[in-house]
Design an enzyme around this catalytic site. Structure first.
Site, PDB file in Angstrom:
ATOM      1  N   THR A  78       0.931  -1.164   0.104  1.00  0.00           N
ATOM      2  CA  THR A  78      -0.041   0.172   0.034  1.00  0.00           C
ATOM      3  C   THR A  78       0.929   1.206  -0.013  1.00  0.00           C
ATOM      4  O   THR A  78       1.723   1.554   1.087  1.00  0.00           O
ATOM      5  CB  THR A  78      -0.788   0.156   1.159  1.00  0.00           C
ATOM      6  OG1 THR A  78      -1.832  -1.170   1.377  1.00  0.00           O
ATOM      7  CG2 THR A  78      -2.035   1.269   1.265  1.00  0.00           C
ATOM      8  N   LYS A 133      -1.559   4.925   8.647  1.00  0.00           N
ATOM      9  CA  LYS A 133      -0.843   5.022   7.371  1.00  0.00           C
ATOM     10  C   LYS A 133      -1.774   5.319   6.230  1.00  0.00           C
ATOM     11  O   LYS A 133      -1.394   6.097   5.516  1.00  0.00           O
ATOM     12  CB  LYS A 133      -0.207   3.601   7.024  1.00  0.00           C
ATOM     13  CG  LYS A 133       0.762   3.645   6.002  1.00  0.00           C
ATOM     14  CD  LYS A 133       1.472   2.364   5.473  1.00  0.00           C
ATOM     15  CE  LYS A 133       1.553   2.088   4.097  1.00  0.00           C
ATOM     16  NZ  LYS A 133       2.269   0.981   3.883  1.00  0.00           N
ATOM     17  N   LYS A 183      -7.896   1.562  -3.636  1.00  0.00           N
ATOM     18  CA  LYS A 183      -7.521   1.076  -2.142  1.00  0.00           C
ATOM     19  C   LYS A 183      -7.683   2.191  -1.064  1.00  0.00           C
ATOM     20  O   LYS A 183      -8.114   2.162  -0.163  1.00  0.00           O
ATOM     21  CB  LYS A 183      -6.121   0.630  -1.996  1.00  0.00           C
ATOM     22  CG  LYS A 183      -5.404   0.352  -0.838  1.00  0.00           C
ATOM     23  CD  LYS A 183      -5.721  -1.044  -0.131  1.00  0.00           C
ATOM     24  CE  LYS A 183      -4.927  -1.143   1.013  1.00  0.00           C
ATOM     25  NZ  LYS A 183      -5.584  -2.160   2.005  1.00  0.00           N
TER      26      LYS A 183
HETATM   27  P1  NAD Z   1       5.757  -6.192   7.102  1.00  0.00           P
HETATM   28  O1  NAD Z   1       6.370  -5.237   7.787  1.00  0.00           O
HETATM   29  O2  NAD Z   1       5.525  -7.404   8.134  1.00  0.00           O
HETATM   30  O3  NAD Z   1       6.449  -6.693   6.017  1.00  0.00           O
HETATM   31  C1  NAD Z   1       7.450  -6.046   4.935  1.00  0.00           C
HETATM   32  C2  NAD Z   1       8.569  -6.663   4.724  1.00  0.00           C
HETATM   33  O4  NAD Z   1       9.532  -5.989   3.860  1.00  0.00           O
HETATM   34  C3  NAD Z   1       9.723  -7.004   5.941  1.00  0.00           C
HETATM   35  O5  NAD Z   1       9.738  -8.210   6.294  1.00  0.00           O
HETATM   36  C4  NAD Z   1      10.778  -6.120   5.630  1.00  0.00           C
HETATM   37  O6  NAD Z   1      12.080  -6.575   6.194  1.00  0.00           O
HETATM   38  C5  NAD Z   1      10.956  -6.302   4.126  1.00  0.00           C
HETATM   39  N1  NAD Z   1      11.648  -5.273   3.443  1.00  0.00           N
HETATM   40  C6  NAD Z   1      11.975  -3.936   3.945  1.00  0.00           C
HETATM   41  N2  NAD Z   1      12.707  -3.302   2.991  1.00  0.00           N
HETATM   42  C7  NAD Z   1      13.243  -4.349   2.088  1.00  0.00           C
HETATM   43  C8  NAD Z   1      14.041  -4.484   1.069  1.00  0.00           C
HETATM   44  N3  NAD Z   1      14.684  -3.628   0.753  1.00  0.00           N
HETATM   45  N4  NAD Z   1      14.287  -5.564   0.319  1.00  0.00           N
HETATM   46  C9  NAD Z   1      13.454  -6.739   0.845  1.00  0.00           C
HETATM   47  N5  NAD Z   1      12.497  -6.695   1.678  1.00  0.00           N
HETATM   48  C10 NAD Z   1      12.465  -5.676   2.627  1.00  0.00           C
HETATM   49  O7  NAD Z   1       4.403  -5.597   6.557  1.00  0.00           O
HETATM   50  P2  NAD Z   1       3.246  -6.192   5.828  1.00  0.00           P
HETATM   51  O8  NAD Z   1       2.303  -6.303   7.197  1.00  0.00           O
HETATM   52  O9  NAD Z   1       3.599  -7.737   5.449  1.00  0.00           O
HETATM   53  O10 NAD Z   1       2.596  -5.186   5.114  1.00  0.00           O
HETATM   54  C11 NAD Z   1       3.204  -5.252   3.857  1.00  0.00           C
HETATM   55  C12 NAD Z   1       2.382  -4.094   2.904  1.00  0.00           C
HETATM   56  O11 NAD Z   1       1.223  -4.533   2.733  1.00  0.00           O
HETATM   57  C13 NAD Z   1       2.403  -2.811   3.456  1.00  0.00           C
HETATM   58  O12 NAD Z   1       2.566  -1.933   2.535  1.00  0.00           O
HETATM   59  C14 NAD Z   1       1.298  -2.820   4.026  1.00  0.00           C
HETATM   60  O13 NAD Z   1       0.507  -1.491   4.316  1.00  0.00           O
HETATM   61  C15 NAD Z   1       0.264  -3.484   3.275  1.00  0.00           C
HETATM   62  N6  NAD Z   1      -0.819  -4.250   3.809  1.00  0.00           N
HETATM   63  C16 NAD Z   1      -0.923  -4.898   5.041  1.00  0.00           C
HETATM   64  C17 NAD Z   1      -1.809  -5.346   5.456  1.00  0.00           C
HETATM   65  C18 NAD Z   1      -1.928  -6.279   7.005  1.00  0.00           C
HETATM   66  O14 NAD Z   1      -2.993  -6.394   7.541  1.00  0.00           O
HETATM   67  N7  NAD Z   1      -0.605  -6.458   7.396  1.00  0.00           N
HETATM   68  C19 NAD Z   1      -3.076  -5.501   4.931  1.00  0.00           C
HETATM   69  C20 NAD Z   1      -3.389  -4.854   3.717  1.00  0.00           C
HETATM   70  C21 NAD Z   1      -2.246  -4.123   3.064  1.00  0.00           C
END
Ligand code: NAD
Length: 297
Positions: A94, A242, A167
């Site tokens: 997102t 966010k 979204k």
């Molecule tokens: P998260 O923080 O658990 O996962 C993100 C991952 O990206 C982490 O493991 C981090 O180490 C990794 N990362 C960061 N920099 C990186 C790089 N340069 N190379 C490779 N990996 C890297 O977050 P999440 O909950 O998995 O959410 C991910 C996305 O999905 C976000 O944008 C969030 O807003 C969106 N989202 C989350 C949810 C939810 O319920 N968690 C729901 C809908 C959308």
């Protein structure tokens, strides 16, 4: 035809999403900067590599699932030096609409799609996420079969950036409607109503909405809602904040006034600043019950 997929960002969402692609028979390579995420993905059958380039090298498709716009642009810039012409590239993070449009431009010879999701970590585990897609028609059609094992619904929304735009609109409304539902319950409590009575009316009358019928902010009426588990886990309030910030930014960028969106953002700012970032966003009802005492933080 896509056989191999590189998955970049194997966190709470990315790891189970990548795991569902493995289950569907794709050869999945992956990369994440944190060891815990790498190990979790490896346990789900992802072949974890030690860089973005190593994971994406030779892959037919790449999917990123990262925390923010800056990281998506950084990762996609790295992909530009690795992926072949015609590779399918999907970002499911997102992020802001402008960031999404900029990402599309980083891979001009590829089939690029912005495909943010709703459905949370439970939807990621179950393979029932809703994907909102932005991109041109050939890219959207190429993305469909790849997204299928992770999806309950796939909704094309328009050109590059349209998935993120949709979204943000959805989550702005969700934040507003949750506050509205919570206010209705708080007022009903003060007027002496039982929660079940409030629910029975709201869920069947003109006040009906998802925040009442599926995600009720008080325990009892909807057993699956996080209110029955002390608001943990769920959709973290920090993530709702966010999304409301991104919606505010989008509204500013296109000169639109969204007064309720702005108010919802401010209330979630106050809620998160009071130590509630990890709690489900429906827990804001507890804050609203005492809002007359705490006021604006
Ligand atoms: P998260 O923080 O658990 O996962 C993100 C991952 O990206 C982490 O493991 C981090 O180490 C990794 N990362 C960061 N920099 C990186 C790089 N340069 N190379 C490779 N990996 C890297 O977050 P999440 O909950 O998995 O959410 C991910 C996305 O999905 C976000 O944008 C969030 O807003 C969106 N989202 C989350 C949810 C939810 O319920 N968690 C729901 C809908 C959308």
């Amino acid at each position: 035809m896509v056989r191999s997929i590189a998955f970049i960002g194997l966190g709470n969402m990315g790891a189970p999403m990548a795991g569902n692609l493995v289950k569907a028979g794709y050869e999945v390579t992956g990369f994440d900067v944190t060891p815990t995420a790498r190990n979790n993905a490896a346990d789900r059958g992802v072949r974890v590599m030690d860089s973005v380039a190593a994971a994406a090298d030779g892959a037919d498709a790449v999917i990123s699932m990262l925390p923010n716009s800056a990281l998506v642009l950084e990762v996609w810039a790295q992909l530009a030096g690795v992926v072949r012409q015609g590779t399918l590239a999907i970002d499911s993070s997102t992020i802001d609409v402008e960031g999404a449009r900029a990402a599309h431009k980083l891979l001009p010879g590829c089939l690029t799609v912005d495909a943010p999701v709703s459905g949370g970590t439970s939807g990621a585990e179950a393979g029932t996420l809703s994907f909102m897609l932005g991109g041109d028609t050939p890219a959207i059609e190429a993305a469909r079969p790849v997204l299928e094992p992770m999806a309950g619904r796939i909704i094309p929304c328009g050109a590059a950036g349209a998935g993120q735009a949709a979204k943000l609109c959805n989550n702005m409304l969700l934040g507003i409607s949750m506050i509205g539902a919570a206010e209705a319950f708080v007022l009903g409590e003060k007027l002496g109503l039982e929660h079940q009575a409030i629910f029975d009316v709201l869920s069947t009358s003109s006040g009906q909405c998802w925040s009442v019928t599926t995600y009720c902010p008080v325990p009892g009426p909807v057993l699956a809602s996080p209110s029955n588990r002390d608001y943990m886990p769920g959709f973290a309030s920090a993530l709702m904040l966010k999304d409301l910030r991104l919606a505010s930014q989008a509204a500013d960028d296109c000169n639109v006034t969204t007064p309720l969106g702005a108010e919802a953002r401010q209330l979630y700012e106050d809620f998160v600043n009071n130590g509630n970032g990890a709690r489900d966003f429906s827990a804001i009802i507890e804050f609203l019950r005492h809002y007359h005492a705490v006021g604006r933080g």
